[in-house]
Scaffold this active site. Structure first.
Site, short mmCIF file in Angstrom:
data_model
loop_
_atom_site.label_atom_id
_atom_site.label_comp_id
_atom_site.label_asym_id
_atom_site.label_seq_id
_atom_site.Cartn_x
_atom_site.Cartn_y
_atom_site.Cartn_z
N THR A 52 5.13 -14.92 -0.14
CA THR A 52 6.32 -14.47 0.60
C THR A 52 6.00 -13.40 1.64
O THR A 52 6.91 -12.86 2.28
CB THR A 52 7.36 -13.90 -0.39
OG1 THR A 52 6.71 -12.96 -1.24
CG2 THR A 52 8.01 -15.00 -1.22
N LYS B 79 -7.77 6.62 -4.30
CA LYS B 79 -7.01 7.53 -3.44
C LYS B 79 -5.50 7.28 -3.55
O LYS B 79 -5.06 6.14 -3.61
CB LYS B 79 -7.44 7.37 -1.99
CG LYS B 79 -8.86 7.86 -1.74
CD LYS B 79 -9.10 8.12 -0.30
CE LYS B 79 -10.00 7.10 0.32
NZ LYS B 79 -10.35 7.38 1.70
N GLY C 14 0.80 -1.22 0.00
CA GLY C 14 0.00 0.00 0.00
C GLY C 14 0.83 1.26 0.00
O GLY C 14 0.47 2.26 -0.65
N1 LIG Z 1 -5.06 4.31 -1.26
C1 LIG Z 1 -5.87 3.57 -0.55
O1 LIG Z 1 -7.07 3.48 -0.81
C2 LIG Z 1 -5.32 2.80 0.61
C3 LIG Z 1 -6.10 1.80 1.22
C4 LIG Z 1 -5.54 1.06 2.26
C5 LIG Z 1 -4.26 1.35 2.71
N2 LIG Z 1 -3.56 2.36 2.10
C6 LIG Z 1 -2.22 2.69 2.57
O2 LIG Z 1 -1.45 1.52 2.53
C7 LIG Z 1 -0.44 1.62 3.51
C8 LIG Z 1 -0.32 0.30 4.21
O3 LIG Z 1 -0.08 -0.68 3.25
P1 LIG Z 1 0.71 -2.01 3.58
O4 LIG Z 1 0.15 -2.60 4.80
O5 LIG Z 1 0.70 -2.79 2.34
O6 LIG Z 1 2.17 -1.49 3.97
P2 LIG Z 1 3.55 -1.56 3.18
O7 LIG Z 1 3.39 -1.08 1.79
O8 LIG Z 1 4.54 -0.87 4.06
O9 LIG Z 1 3.86 -3.10 3.11
C9 LIG Z 1 4.11 -3.83 4.27
C10 LIG Z 1 5.33 -4.72 4.11
O10 LIG Z 1 5.03 -5.75 3.16
C11 LIG Z 1 6.19 -5.92 2.34
N3 LIG Z 1 5.78 -6.61 1.13
C12 LIG Z 1 4.97 -6.19 0.15
N4 LIG Z 1 4.77 -7.17 -0.74
C13 LIG Z 1 5.47 -8.23 -0.32
C14 LIG Z 1 5.67 -9.56 -0.82
N5 LIG Z 1 5.03 -10.00 -1.91
N6 LIG Z 1 6.47 -10.39 -0.12
C15 LIG Z 1 7.08 -9.99 1.01
N7 LIG Z 1 6.93 -8.77 1.53
C16 LIG Z 1 6.13 -7.89 0.86
C17 LIG Z 1 6.70 -4.53 2.15
O11 LIG Z 1 8.04 -4.51 1.73
C18 LIG Z 1 6.53 -3.97 3.55
O12 LIG Z 1 7.65 -4.31 4.34
C19 LIG Z 1 -0.81 2.77 4.42
O13 LIG Z 1 0.07 3.84 4.17
C20 LIG Z 1 -2.22 3.13 4.01
O14 LIG Z 1 -2.47 4.51 4.13
C21 LIG Z 1 -4.05 3.06 1.08
#
Ligand SMILES: NC(=O)c1ccc[n+]([C@@H]2O[C@H](COP(=O)([O-])OP(=O)(O)OC[C@H]3O[C@@H](n4cnc5c(N)ncnc54)[C@H](O)[C@@H]3O)[C@@H](O)[C@H]2O)c1
Length: 405
Positions: A203, A173, A136
């Site tokens: 993963t 968004k 995200g």
């Molecule tokens: N735009 C929107 O509508 C919307 C909706 C929900 C959340 N968000 C945003 O998303 C963010 C949270 O997203 P998140 O939880 O994905 O956090 P993130 O993007 O930090 O990912 C979390 C962890 O997962 C790891 N990762 C991703 N894909 C992987 C894979 N295939 N294998 C191993 N590791 C992997 C990343 O490197 C990171 O360490 C927040 O900033 C939130 O505001 C946005």
């Protein structure tokens, strides 16, 4: 020239156009009303093996052989070679920008790095969509950069963890954190497509898988009883296989995205402020910010879901056994079911006040009236919040205080 020319001199008289009497009455204050609508259309596709070189899906939009690929560094370390091979074999020159994406670097300087990469590549304005690959955070940063570079260039989302697949890839968004607030700078800017390939989930670590489950449980409790039954029955399989089984996992993702699309599509710009998808997001934002980086977003949402279920039970809308089902499911997938933030009634009240402002002066609090059905509330009291906090602490064994509902 007006007037007569005499001895090299001109006698100029001022130009006085004759103004019709009606125009004189109207004066010089004018108003132009401009109304326009921007059509929004994008596809969200559940796909298998997106980076199989025989799979053309990712390149169906755009018409040149160049792409800027912005990718989460962890994803690059796991899948970079395969992704590079894909572009090579499809004869695409891919400029790759790797970003270490985490909440603490979800900021404007990182978005500007993407803008610089777009500029350095000299990307065509319409025919070379940026491809964003990651969780995200990465998708929000890259989407925001795409929305501001030259007032908007096309981009494609490739979500790689569960939170990004079922939530961040569905709506329009984008954003980055600034002024110490989450997503304080951002835009509503649709991608041209999002490709959901659950193979990436193999993963993802258990905690981030549970983090995504927080959003799925939210949607199931407030909107979709069949989705709740499905994850309730198969949570063990889903977590143990990391969504790699070929029957339950695709169906859970399909129902989750379907539910989100049903809620978001008619209200993309959030003109309607009573949103069932805000379930789990009424108290959690402030608790999450106060606890940062201790709580992940989906964990805070899960806690809010449980707390809100207790509020609904207190009003006689939810059976206690349903509250327990929610709590047990959260436990099984590894979500926290208690946090000091949800025992701090002053904090919860401040959170609700902030949320009420965000919802333009009314609480508009979605609460379940059964699993899968919602009602909005505008009259939640501090007394109800206090009793629910005590009940939550009691049920999760975090305190022995007995509070009668
Ligand atoms: N735009 C929107 O509508 C919307 C909706 C929900 C959340 N968000 C945003 O998303 C963010 C949270 O997203 P998140 O939880 O994905 O956090 P993130 O993007 O930090 O990912 C979390 C962890 O997962 C790891 N990762 C991703 N894909 C992987 C894979 N295939 N294998 C191993 N590791 C992997 C990343 O490197 C990171 O360490 C927040 O900033 C939130 O505001 C946005």
């Amino acid at each position: 020239m007006t007037g007569d020319a005499m001895d090299g001199h001109t006698t100029a008289s001022p130009y006085t156009p004759s103004v019709p009497p009606l125009l004189r009455q109207l004066g010089t204050a004018h108003t132009w009303d401009v109304a326009a609508e921007l059509p929004v259309r994008y596809a969200i596709k559940q796909v298998e093996d997106l980076f199989d070189p025989d799979n053309p899906a990712l390149l169906e939009y755009g018409n040149t052989a160049r792409r800027l690929v912005v990718i989460d560094s962890r994803v690059a370390s796991l899948y970079g070679e395969r992704i590079a091979r894909y572009f090579r074999l499809r004869h695409i020159k891919a400029e790759v920008l790797t970003l270490e994406a985490s909440e603490s670097v979800k900021d404007f300087p990182h978005a500007f790095t993407v803008v610089e990469a777009l500029e350095a590549m000299g990307v065509n304005r319409r025919s070379e969509p940026l491809i964003a690959i990651g969780g995200g955070v990465l998708l929000d940063i890259a989407g925001f950069a795409a929305s501001i570079y030259r007032r908007g260039v096309p981009y494609v989302r490739v979500p790689t963890n569960l939170m990004a697949i079922v939530d961040a890839s569905v709506g329009v968004k984008t954003g980055v954190n600034c002024l110490t607030r989450r997503n304080r700078m951002g835009s509503y800017y649709a991608p041209i497509a999002a490709y959901l390939d659950r193979a990436f989930l193999a993963t993802v670590d258990t905690r981030h898988l549970a983090n995504g489950m927080g959003e799925i449980i939210k949607l199931a409790v407030i909107k979709d009883a069949s989705l709740f039954d499905l994850i309730d029955a198969h949570s063990g399989l889903l977590m143990a296989t990391r969504f790699q089984d070929s029957i339950v996992a695709p169906e859970v993702i399909r129902l989750s995205v379907q539910g989100m699309v049903e809620e978001l599509a008619p209200n993309l710009w959030e003109t309607e402020l009573e949103r069932v998808v805000d379930f789990g997001h009424s108290f959690s934002p402030m608790v999450e910010m106060t606890a940062l980086p201790e709580l992940l977003h989906g964990e805070a949402v899960g806690l809010d879901v449980l707390y809100s279920c207790i509020l609904a039970w207190q009003r006689g809308w939810l059976e206690w056994c349903d509250v327990e089902r929610v709590q047990q499911l959260m436990r099984r997938v590894g979500l926290p079911t208690h946090h000091p933030g949800f025992a701090d009634v002053d904090l919860l009240e401040r959170a609700l006040t902030d949320t009420t402002r965000h919802r333009d002066g009314l609480q508009r609090l979605p609460l379940p009236v059964a699993i899968g059905r919602a009602r909005f509330v505008n009259d939640l009291t501090r007394d109800e919040m206090t009793r629910a906090a005590g009940r939550m602490a009691e049920m999760t064994g975090a305190a022995t205080m007995a509070v009668a509902a």
